[in-house]
Design a protein around this motif. Structure first.
Motif: not given
Length: 279
Positions: A75-85, A97-104, A44-46
């Motif tokens: 989503p309120h501006g949240r993002k998905v991050v893959l490939g994280v350690h 990646f962005d989380i679009l309202e219509h894609n949640l 989430r945005p911080d």
């Protein structure tokens, strides 16, 4: 002569030291980097940055599964991050990646009062680039075999390592055991809030126990991550909870195989993505 106040302060500092050096989620250990390439960090945005809030996991090209309560209001501006350690380190493997309202897609029957039907799908704004650090994991479908009492299962996440809200920078993993459903439905556990769509799990710390908690468990911030049985995702972390590592409050997980029809209906109804893959 040492005062009672000094003794109590010393004991508190000693306990804090033990807690702060817990190696896992509650217990557990650090995962080998990118050994769980399906893991997603929902952030989430911080201020000017983003902060890890929940987990998720990749189940298909462009699709991540998580828990409704992570984004019940959108989503309120949240993002998905893959490939994280590491959450803080710059890693070439990361894809955002962005989380679009219509894609949640939150399950329409989610209950905020007891977290029943706590399952959600996110369609990423573009396909991900598959790599050794980003891959899908199989999830259990209707008719598959779920784990039963005392079966060992695994979960992972960047959630709290104690009840002081201390969060790890690097992915943690833990092996826990399924608790008998009738026990989790007892009034001294979760009572009637525990439904057939849930399973619960934790693992009693082996004697001699070298951690300050009686059990190993998932915790706050692990929500949305997978529970795996023989390498297959069978559950979604739902109630890691803000009070973790308690004998009568094991982690609660949504049973994925109960939702095959809903999952297929959502994913099959969405058009295939166009354009370039994400980076």
């Amino acid at each position: 002569m040492v005062s009672q106040k000094e003794v109590l302060l010393g004991a508190a500092l000693f306990l804090l030291t033990l807690i702060s050096h817990s190696e896992g989620i509650i217990g557990g250990r650090e995962a080998a980097p990118h050994s769980r390439p399906y893991m997603a960090s929902i952030q989430r945005p911080d201020g000017d940055h983003f902060k890890h809030e929940c987990g998720g996991f990749v189940i298909a090209d462009q699709w991540v599964m998580t828990a409704v309560h992570c984004m019940a209001n959108g989503p309120h501006g949240r993002k998905v991050v893959l490939g994280v350690h590491s959450l803080s380190e710059a890693e070439e493997t990361k894809q955002t990646f962005d989380i679009l309202e219509h894609n949640l897609f939150n399950h329409p029957d989610f209950s905020p009062s007891n977290f029943d039907n706590d399952i959600a799908l996110i369609k990423l704004d573009r396909p991900f680039n598959a790599s050794e650090a980003v891959k899908t994991v199989q999830f259990l479908r209707t008719g598959g075999v779920n784990p039963t009492t005392d079966d060992e299962v695994e979960t992972a996440g960047w959630g709290s390592i104690n009840n002081l809200e201390s969060r790890p920078d690097k992915l943690k993993e833990v092996v826990v055991k399924i608790v008998r459903p009738t026990r989790c439905a007892r009034d001294d556990y979760f009572d009637k809030t525990f439904t057939r769509n849930m399973m619960c799990a934790h693992k009693k710390c082996s004697e001699p126990c070298d951690q300050p908690f009686p059990v190993e468990d998932s915790c706050d911030g692990d929500s949305g991550g997978p529970l795996l049985f023989n390498g297959v995702a069978v559950g979604i972390t739902s109630k890691g909870g803000k009070k973790c590592g308690q004998l009568k409050k094991p982690g609660v997980y949504t049973v994925i195989s109960h939702y095959t029809e809903w999952i297929d209906g959502i994913m099959n109804a969405q058009p295939a993505a166009e354009g370039e893959q994400g980076s």
